[in-house]
Design an enzyme around this catalytic site. Structure first.
Site, PDB file in Angstrom:
ATOM      1  CG  HIS A 158     -19.218  -0.562   1.826  1.00 60.06           C
ATOM      2  ND1 HIS A 158     -18.251  -0.530   0.840  1.00 60.06           N
ATOM      3  CD2 HIS A 158     -19.930   0.584   1.713  1.00 60.06           C
ATOM      4  CE1 HIS A 158     -18.382   0.604   0.171  1.00 60.06           C
ATOM      5  NE2 HIS A 158     -19.389   1.298   0.666  1.00 60.06           N
ATOM      6  CG  HIS A 168     -26.350   3.431  -4.238  1.00 62.05           C
ATOM      7  ND1 HIS A 168     -25.367   3.852  -3.389  1.00 62.05           N
ATOM      8  CD2 HIS A 168     -26.075   4.041  -5.435  1.00 62.05           C
ATOM      9  CE1 HIS A 168     -24.538   4.661  -4.029  1.00 62.05           C
ATOM     10  NE2 HIS A 168     -24.950   4.800  -5.272  1.00 62.05           N
ATOM     11  CG  ASP A 213     -26.787   4.600   3.614  1.00 56.01           C
ATOM     12  OD1 ASP A 213     -26.899   5.799   3.335  1.00 56.01           O
ATOM     13  OD2 ASP A 213     -26.472   3.737   2.786  1.00 56.01           O
TER      14      ASP A 213
END
Ligand SMILES: CC(C)(COP(=O)(O)OP(=O)(O)OC[C@H]1O[C@@H](n2cnc3c(N)ncnc32)[C@H](O)[C@@H]1OP(=O)(O)O)[C@@H](O)C(=O)NCCC(=O)NCCS
Length: 374
Positions: free
Chosen positions: A260, A221, A311
């Site tokens: 994802h 995460h 990210d």
């Protein structure tokens, strides 16, 4: 039976965030992430997430003034951060500090969540003070003098000021504000779901946000952004990328910043962050980490059809701003607190205890065997 990991399972109704994974779109309360980044600010988005409407000028100015006025840490919280900086890792420190905010809150009443105004007030306090906690902790970790918050600066500029001890340029502050906007909310991801499950017991909002921070810490995460930068630093130069990616995939490793659960074509935040990363590289006068990121992206995509997620380019963006990689996941948290608290408030408004069930895959009923007969 679900595919595992609750994939595609609808667990609640929500009016906060909508994601179309196939089209690669993201909206907060109906507004596209592109519009929010282009025209909005982090405080404006937080208001939108909490209230479902954009603030008018008076409401926005009121929130900005309140956030600026509520940054100062109490003596107790200051003392705690000094201790945490000596021994705790960044996300452990933040989780502990936010949990301690609940004790430090003079209005604390363990059973007050039904008071929505009080919970909203606590959400504002967390949004105002989490950046201060992170920046204070980070300066102490680096052995530098703590920089006090500047009440003349908005959230993004104040955080960069407190981290670096110099007022950022407007362009840098705007870029960082855009990062906060893009990290503010993202539907029923693991940390938000954790916050909602915890809130559904009608515990207080500090407890719900503490559990969300605990969830965000994991490498699958929020922990991925720090690891992306560690990967870039380990690769070091463009000529090493091909071999590095080949080796990592041969070892069946997950490459941080890729893949994802919901986006299958493109993550719109990654698209915007790629541009921001380049812009910040130009501002810093060093394109190395941006170019290296692009090369890693190309090499990974040549081998696996994985989306680049939020990210990936946030790592090189923050690095160009001179921010230490260990602080990237706490930065994610100090933005996402807007979304977490919006979800907790939505849960409180229409609560029913979350209590799912599991399919039984254990043994048939069996008879007790005394210990000496086993
Ligand atoms: C985000 C993530 C947890 C989503 O996982 P998921 O929806 O459960 O996807 P799965 O684990 O089912 O993966 C599907 C396939 O893609 C592969 N895959 C997914 N992400 C990958 C990555 N980052 N690197 C390499 N392979 C990856 C898996 O190995 C799997 O391949 P297989 O079918 O051949 O076994 C996953 O993509 C990941 O671990 N990414 C890296 C961590 C990261 O960047 N997290 C931040 C998310 S915003």
């Amino acid at each position: 039976m679900s595919k595992g990991g609750l994939e595609d399972v609808i667990v609640a109704e929500s009016a906060i965030c909508s994601i179309d994974g196939a089209a690669g779109t993201l909206r907060y309360c109906g507004y596209s992430i592109d519009d929010l980044v282009a025209h909005g600010s982090f405080p404006e988005c937080a208001w939108l997430l909490w209230h479902g409407q954009l603030p008018n000028a008076q409401e926005l100015n009121g929130l900005r003034a309140t956030l600026r006025a509520r940054r100062d840490l109490s003596e107790g919280m200051n003392f705690l951060v000094h201790g945490l900086a000596e021994r705790a890792a960044p996300m452990d420190a933040l989780r502990t500090a936010v949990s301690a905010m609940g004790i430090d809150d003079e209005t604390t009443d363990g059973n007050a969540p039904a008071d929505l105004d009080l919970s909203q007030d606590r959400a504002i306090r967390m949004m105002a003070q989490m950046p201060v906690l992170v920046a204070t902790y980070s300066r102490l970790r680096e052995g530098k003098p703590v920089v006090p918050p500047d009440p003349d600066l908005d959230e993004a500029a104040n955080f960069l000021w407190m981290m670096r001890g110099e007022v950022p340029s407007n362009a840098e502050a705007k870029a960082f504000d855009a990062c906060l906007v893009m990290h503010a909310e993202h539907g029923f991801n693991a940390s938000t779901f954790a916050a909602r499950v915890v809130a559904s017991t009608l515990t207080d909002i500090y407890s719900a946000v503490s559990s969300a921070i605990a969830s965000l810490k994991g490498p699958l995460h929020g922990g991925a952004n720090t690891r992306v930068m560690e990967m870039l630093l380990e690769i070091g130069s463009e000529d090493r990328v091909t071999q590095w990616v080949d080796d990592a995939l041969a070892r069946k490793e997950r490459i941080m910043g890729f893949g994802h659960r919901v986006y299958k074509t493109t993550d719109p935040r990654a698209r915007i962050l790629e541009q921001l990363s380049e812009q910040c590289a130009e501002l810093a006068g060093n394109r190395l980490w941006f170019e290296l990121s692009r090369r890693v992206q190309a090499e990974v995509n040549a081998r696996k059809p994985l989306v680049t997620n939020v990210d990936f380019f946030s790592a090189s963006t923050y690095y160009a701003m001179g921010l230490s990689p260990e602080i990237y996941t706490p930065i994610f948290a100090l933005a996402r607190v807007a979304g977490w608290t919006a979800h907790v408030l939505e849960q409180y408004r229409n609560n029913r205890l979350m209590r799912p069930r599991a399919a039984w895959v254990g043994p048939e009923p069996r008879s007790w065997v005394p210990v000496e007969a086993r």
